[in-house]
Design a protein around this motif. Structure first.
Motif, short mmCIF file in Angstrom:
data_model
loop_
_atom_site.label_atom_id
_atom_site.label_comp_id
_atom_site.label_asym_id
_atom_site.label_seq_id
_atom_site.Cartn_x
_atom_site.Cartn_y
_atom_site.Cartn_z
N VAL A 4 0.48 54.98 27.23
CA VAL A 4 0.52 53.74 26.46
C VAL A 4 -0.83 53.54 25.79
O VAL A 4 -1.87 53.56 26.46
CB VAL A 4 0.85 52.53 27.35
CG1 VAL A 4 0.87 51.24 26.53
CG2 VAL A 4 2.18 52.72 28.07
N ALA A 6 -2.78 50.70 23.81
CA ALA A 6 -2.63 49.27 23.60
C ALA A 6 -3.99 48.62 23.40
O ALA A 6 -5.01 49.10 23.90
CB ALA A 6 -1.93 48.62 24.79
N CYS A 8 -5.96 45.78 24.72
CA CYS A 8 -5.83 44.99 25.93
C CYS A 8 -7.19 44.70 26.56
O CYS A 8 -8.19 45.34 26.23
CB CYS A 8 -4.96 45.73 26.95
SG CYS A 8 -5.65 47.31 27.49
N GLU A 58 5.61 44.43 34.72
CA GLU A 58 5.40 44.14 33.31
C GLU A 58 6.04 42.81 32.93
O GLU A 58 7.24 42.62 33.12
CB GLU A 58 5.99 45.26 32.45
CG GLU A 58 5.36 46.62 32.70
CD GLU A 58 5.98 47.72 31.85
OE1 GLU A 58 6.31 47.43 30.68
OE2 GLU A 58 6.14 48.85 32.36
N TRP A 63 0.46 42.74 32.19
CA TRP A 63 0.89 43.77 33.15
C TRP A 63 0.02 43.63 34.40
O TRP A 63 -1.21 43.54 34.29
CB TRP A 63 0.72 45.17 32.57
CG TRP A 63 1.67 45.50 31.46
CD1 TRP A 63 2.51 44.65 30.79
CD2 TRP A 63 1.88 46.80 30.89
NE1 TRP A 63 3.21 45.32 29.83
CE2 TRP A 63 2.85 46.65 29.87
CE3 TRP A 63 1.33 48.05 31.12
CZ2 TRP A 63 3.29 47.72 29.09
CZ3 TRP A 63 1.75 49.13 30.35
CH2 TRP A 63 2.73 48.96 29.35
N MET A 78 -2.17 42.14 27.50
CA MET A 78 -1.76 43.00 26.39
C MET A 78 -1.66 42.20 25.10
O MET A 78 -0.81 41.31 24.97
CB MET A 78 -0.41 43.65 26.71
CG MET A 78 -0.32 44.27 28.11
SD MET A 78 -1.38 45.70 28.32
CE MET A 78 -0.41 46.94 27.47
N ILE A 81 0.80 46.51 21.76
CA ILE A 81 1.14 47.86 22.20
C ILE A 81 1.35 48.72 20.97
O ILE A 81 2.24 48.48 20.16
CB ILE A 81 2.40 47.85 23.08
CG1 ILE A 81 2.13 47.06 24.37
CG2 ILE A 81 2.83 49.28 23.42
CD1 ILE A 81 3.31 46.97 25.31
N ASP A 84 3.93 53.86 23.02
CA ASP A 84 4.45 53.87 24.39
C ASP A 84 5.46 55.00 24.50
O ASP A 84 6.52 54.97 23.88
CB ASP A 84 5.11 52.52 24.71
CG ASP A 84 5.49 52.40 26.19
OD1 ASP A 84 5.48 53.42 26.90
OD2 ASP A 84 5.80 51.27 26.61
#
Length: 219
Positions: A4, A6, A8, A58, A63, A78, A81, A84
């Motif tokens: 993933v 992302a 974040c 999630e 998460w 997050m 994203i 993924d």
């Protein structure tokens, strides 16, 4: 393995706390349930991680990774994203050792009392669900000991042995299982981490194991 990418932020909540501010990062979620967060400029070492056993929950925008034994958490906020995807890698065949490392294993197995008087060999290449332990032996008290062998041991060797020990200590026929990191050279950081985790470090002399007497004097 799930990959993933992302944008974040990450907060580690446990005995210690740590915060990673909002930024694009790579999140690896492996089949053993471990989760690690990586940047693009730190080579192989993750910025933060959670070793198994752990569980990922999630929720929208958040998460949470919770360790099954300690309750410590990684909380990922997050923002976006970007990518993924999941890939089935199958069972890894394990590291193919070079000649010297393989010979070290053979020699130490033959001379297991190098690790201590009264120690006995159980077997080489003791197979676990996540790969083979180089040597399984018993100390003078009869307790099980897993030995990880390297030519040059770094932090990754400590992490590898830690994973083996976590798994083996779940087996009532083996537990409690101690750990020994044995190598021709051990990085100071690896030694510090190993000793903090109760893993004994042993520096091996290859020539001595081979029965070669060295004369280091010039005259």
């Amino acid at each position: 393995m799930r990959l993933v990418i992302a944008r974040c932020s990450v907060d580690y909540v446990g005995k210690l706390t740590a915060h990673l501010p909002m930024a694009p990062r790579l999140i690896l979620i492996k089949a053993d349930s471990s989760v690690s967060i990586h940047a693009d400029d730190r080579a192989f070492k993750p910025l933060n991680w959670m070793n198994p056993p752990c569980k990922l929950r999630e929720e929208e925008g958040t998460w949470t990774v919770t360790h099954g034994k300690t309750g410590e958490k990684l909380v990922l906020t997050m923002e976006e994203i970007i990518h993924d995807t999941s890939h089935e890698l199958g069972v890894d065949p394990g590291l193919i050792k070079d000649g010297v490392e393989a010979h070290l294993q053979e020699l130490l197995a033959e001379h297991i009392t190098t690790l201590g008087a009264g120690w006995t060999l159980v077997r080489r290449e003791y197979m676990t669900a996540i790969g083979p332990v180089d040597i399984l032996c018993r100390d003078h008290t009869g307790a099980s000991v897993a030995v990880e062998l390297k030519r040059r041991a770094g932090i990754d060797a400590v992490e590898q042995l830690t994973r083996y020990l976590e798994l083996m200590n779940r087996d009532p026929l083996l537990a409690p299982v101690g750990g020994v990191l044995a190598a021709q050279s051990i990085a100071p950081q690896a030694r510090t981490l190993a000793e903090d985790r109760g893993i004994r470090c042993v520096t091996l002399d290859y020539d001595e194991l081979r029965g070669i007497e060295r004369n280091d004097t010039l005259f």
